[in-house]
Write a protein that holds these residues in place. Structure first.
Motif, short mmCIF file in Angstrom:
data_model
loop_
_atom_site.label_atom_id
_atom_site.label_comp_id
_atom_site.label_asym_id
_atom_site.label_seq_id
_atom_site.Cartn_x
_atom_site.Cartn_y
_atom_site.Cartn_z
N ARG A 79 30.91 58.06 33.07
CA ARG A 79 32.05 57.61 32.26
C ARG A 79 32.12 56.10 32.26
N HIS A 80 32.36 55.51 31.11
CA HIS A 80 32.46 54.05 30.98
C HIS A 80 33.69 53.56 31.74
N ILE A 81 33.49 52.58 32.62
CA ILE A 81 34.62 52.08 33.42
C ILE A 81 34.92 50.61 33.17
N GLY A 82 34.08 49.93 32.40
CA GLY A 82 34.37 48.54 32.09
C GLY A 82 33.16 47.77 31.61
N SER A 83 33.44 46.57 31.10
CA SER A 83 32.39 45.67 30.62
C SER A 83 32.59 44.31 31.26
N SER A 84 31.50 43.54 31.33
CA SER A 84 31.58 42.21 31.92
C SER A 84 30.60 41.29 31.21
N SER A 85 31.09 40.11 30.85
CA SER A 85 30.23 39.13 30.19
C SER A 85 29.35 38.38 31.20
N THR A 86 29.63 38.54 32.48
CA THR A 86 28.81 37.87 33.51
C THR A 86 27.78 38.82 34.11
N GLY A 87 27.89 40.11 33.81
CA GLY A 87 26.99 41.09 34.40
C GLY A 87 27.46 41.57 35.76
N ASN A 88 28.64 41.11 36.19
CA ASN A 88 29.19 41.50 37.49
C ASN A 88 30.47 42.29 37.31
N MET A 89 30.66 43.27 38.17
CA MET A 89 31.91 44.00 38.21
C MET A 89 32.33 44.12 39.67
N THR A 90 33.54 43.64 39.95
CA THR A 90 34.03 43.67 41.33
C THR A 90 35.17 44.66 41.46
N ILE A 91 35.05 45.49 42.48
CA ILE A 91 36.15 46.37 42.87
C ILE A 91 36.78 45.67 44.06
N HIS A 92 37.98 45.14 43.89
CA HIS A 92 38.59 44.28 44.89
C HIS A 92 39.04 45.02 46.15
N GLU A 93 39.45 46.27 45.98
CA GLU A 93 39.85 47.07 47.12
C GLU A 93 39.32 48.49 46.92
N VAL A 94 38.26 48.81 47.64
CA VAL A 94 37.57 50.09 47.47
C VAL A 94 38.36 51.22 48.12
N TYR A 95 38.44 52.34 47.41
CA TYR A 95 39.05 53.56 47.93
C TYR A 95 37.98 54.65 47.95
N LYS A 96 38.25 55.73 48.64
CA LYS A 96 37.31 56.85 48.71
C LYS A 96 37.03 57.40 47.31
N THR A 97 37.99 57.29 46.41
CA THR A 97 37.81 57.78 45.04
C THR A 97 36.83 56.92 44.25
#
Length: 171
Positions: A79-97
């Protein structure tokens, strides 16, 4: 069995189960990669080890031969979860989900292989003193048991204890 030893044993069993699951997931991912028709020019960089709940994690999508910025689309479990113009995607606070199978796609560059992001719950830690005490207690117990066994053998050998057998049935 002391409670702390039982807790420690349960933790080790849980760790072994988690490692087995990760091994099966890795084998599954490798088999999926083998079946995919991807030339490997798009790479998703993700942590190879499990990240702890609450940590930040950055996924990097890049093309092997290029280092310039481009737009990358990120997917979790298809499932598509996002796009980034820098090629990076940060999850700032990771959960088990957040645990799952991630991949990225660069328009005109292709799609990366899928990569499993594993998220671990904080471990219950046993303090150093408890572990040290358990080790001492186990050692003392073993020494006492060996000493009792040697004492019993000594009495048997010296004739202080006689072993007799009778033909009468035991009660």
């Amino acid at each position: 069995m002391p409670h702390s030893l039982l807790v420690s044993l349960q933790q080790h069993i849980m760790e072994v189960r988690a490692l087995c699951i990760r091994l099966l997931m890795t084998v599954n991912i490798l088999l999926c990669r083998h079946d995919q028709n991807v030339d490997g020019s798009v790479i998703l960089e993700s942590p190879a080890v499990p990240v702890m709940v609450g940590d930040a994690v950055t996924l990097r999508c890049r093309i092997k031969m290029l280092s310039s910025n481009f737009t990358a689309d990120f997917y979790k479990n298809g499932r598509h979860i996002g796009s980034s113009s820098t090629g990076n995607m940060t999850i700032h606070e990771v959960y088990k989900t957040d645990e799952g199978l991630y991949k990225c796609n660069i328009s005109g560059g292709g799609e990366s292989l899928a990569s499993w992001l594993s998220v671990s719950l904080p471990c219950l830690t046993v303090s150093y003193t408890e572990t040290h005490i358990d080790l001492i207690l186990r050692t003392v117990f073993n020494i006492v048991m060996v000493a009792l066994l040697l004492l019993l053998l000594g009495f048997l050998c010296c004739g202080k204890i006689k072993v007799t057998t009778t033909n009468s049935p035991a009660c």
